[in-house]
Scaffold this motif. Sequence first.
Motif, PDB file in Angstrom:
ATOM      1  N   TYR A 157      41.778  35.848  50.340  1.00 55.93           N
ATOM      2  CA  TYR A 157      41.009  35.373  49.332  1.00 55.93           C
ATOM      3  C   TYR A 157      39.809  34.337  49.781  1.00 55.93           C
ATOM      4  O   TYR A 157      38.732  34.386  49.360  1.00 55.93           O
ATOM      5  N   VAL A 180      33.935  36.555  42.308  1.00 56.46           N
ATOM      6  CA  VAL A 180      35.085  36.142  43.113  1.00 56.46           C
ATOM      7  C   VAL A 180      35.586  35.011  42.652  1.00 56.46           C
ATOM      8  O   VAL A 180      36.898  34.406  42.768  1.00 56.46           O
ATOM      9  N   LEU A 211      38.052  36.263  40.334  1.00 60.60           N
ATOM     10  CA  LEU A 211      39.297  36.662  41.115  1.00 60.60           C
ATOM     11  C   LEU A 211      40.286  35.431  41.341  1.00 60.60           C
ATOM     12  O   LEU A 211      41.443  35.435  41.456  1.00 60.60           O
ATOM     13  N   GLY A 212      39.761  34.237  41.883  1.00 62.62           N
ATOM     14  CA  GLY A 212      40.344  33.260  42.056  1.00 62.62           C
ATOM     15  C   GLY A 212      41.303  32.561  40.806  1.00 62.62           C
ATOM     16  O   GLY A 212      42.385  32.269  40.946  1.00 62.62           O
ATOM     17  N   LEU A 251      44.151  34.925  40.361  1.00 59.19           N
ATOM     18  CA  LEU A 251      45.342  34.494  41.257  1.00 59.19           C
ATOM     19  C   LEU A 251      45.902  33.339  40.942  1.00 59.19           C
ATOM     20  O   LEU A 251      47.203  33.312  41.050  1.00 59.19           O
ATOM     21  N   ILE A 311      43.104  39.983  38.034  1.00 60.46           N
ATOM     22  CA  ILE A 311      43.108  40.228  39.433  1.00 60.46           C
ATOM     23  C   ILE A 311      42.475  41.481  39.752  1.00 60.46           C
ATOM     24  O   ILE A 311      41.676  41.633  40.589  1.00 60.46           O
ATOM     25  N   GLY A 365      39.003  41.976  41.211  1.00 58.22           N
ATOM     26  CA  GLY A 365      39.137  42.418  42.571  1.00 58.22           C
ATOM     27  C   GLY A 365      37.976  43.803  42.680  1.00 58.22           C
ATOM     28  O   GLY A 365      37.455  43.781  43.673  1.00 58.22           O
ATOM     29  N   LEU A 406      40.591  42.738  50.331  1.00 54.31           N
ATOM     30  CA  LEU A 406      41.043  42.863  48.978  1.00 54.31           C
ATOM     31  C   LEU A 406      42.257  43.890  48.840  1.00 54.31           C
ATOM     32  O   LEU A 406      42.997  43.905  47.837  1.00 54.31           O
ATOM     33  N   ILE A 428      45.041  41.591  49.291  1.00 57.30           N
ATOM     34  CA  ILE A 428      45.204  40.976  48.024  1.00 57.30           C
ATOM     35  C   ILE A 428      45.929  41.741  46.674  1.00 57.30           C
ATOM     36  O   ILE A 428      46.936  41.382  46.164  1.00 57.30           O
TER      37      ILE A 428
END
Length: 284
Positions: free
Chosen positions: A146, A203, A206-207, A210, A218, A222, A266, A269
């Motif tokens: 990430y 992003v 996405l953080g 997570l 996600i 993502g 990705l 992840i």
Amino acid sequence: MNLRISNNLVIALITISFSLLGLSFILGANPNAIGSIFSFYGLETQVPDHLMSMIAGFALCFVGITSLHSHLGFINRALPTVTALIIALTCLLTLFSANRWLASEGGFPVIGSGQGIIKYFAVIPLFLFVFYKDVLSDKAHVALNYASVALVLVWIGAMKFFAFEANAIVSLVESSPFMSWLYIVFSVQGASNAIGIFDILSVALLGVGLYIRNAKLILLAGLACCSVFIMTQTFLITAPNALSSVTVFERLGQFVIKDLWFIANLVIIYHLAVFNNTPKETAE
């Protein structure tokens, strides 16, 4: 998506990107990129320009080919991993060179030729996952991958708010059948701002996904991040001076092919945070 499929995808992306990038240098594309690296280490007067490109090209091809062979069990995993780490760190250290930054914009953190260099951060977690997965926890692998994606999207995304970057991407956007509509809706700067916002917001979400362990967020965030890197691959076809009949890639092509590394980040992840039903941490 089980571990075997994830590893196969990551290795395929590594093999394709490193092999094509290396081949382009062997054939003489963008010698200044290699020259600036050798210059940083004081080797530019000791090694002829064409030899610099050949050395770099063969090293990159070596990583691509040996990664595949190691994945198939033919050679030791340390060979491609150590070589890839040396290449990545050799390139990343050149960020300390003044010519990587735009002095006219105040220098750090505004990057110039360093845009292509920061992408080498993505290489390290890829090899750690594929060849040394058990050395780190799943949580650590997710964090490293990430961080690579976040670094490039936040950094390069933030640059979109600068006029020099907005003007620099005009030829890419206006030649793209997928993005040219932005100039109908927005001004040159407005379109660049929109791209930057999309990069950073994707992003960031996405953080968040997570952090709160929300698989749906996600997956969606993502996919948004992945769309950025897939879009850059279309520039190989739509943008002028990306491909070359002589050297495979021109400078732009070399720049965007590295984005395959972030797609691989990705994939990792996704595997660990979405599709992996038995993460290591649950057993601990």
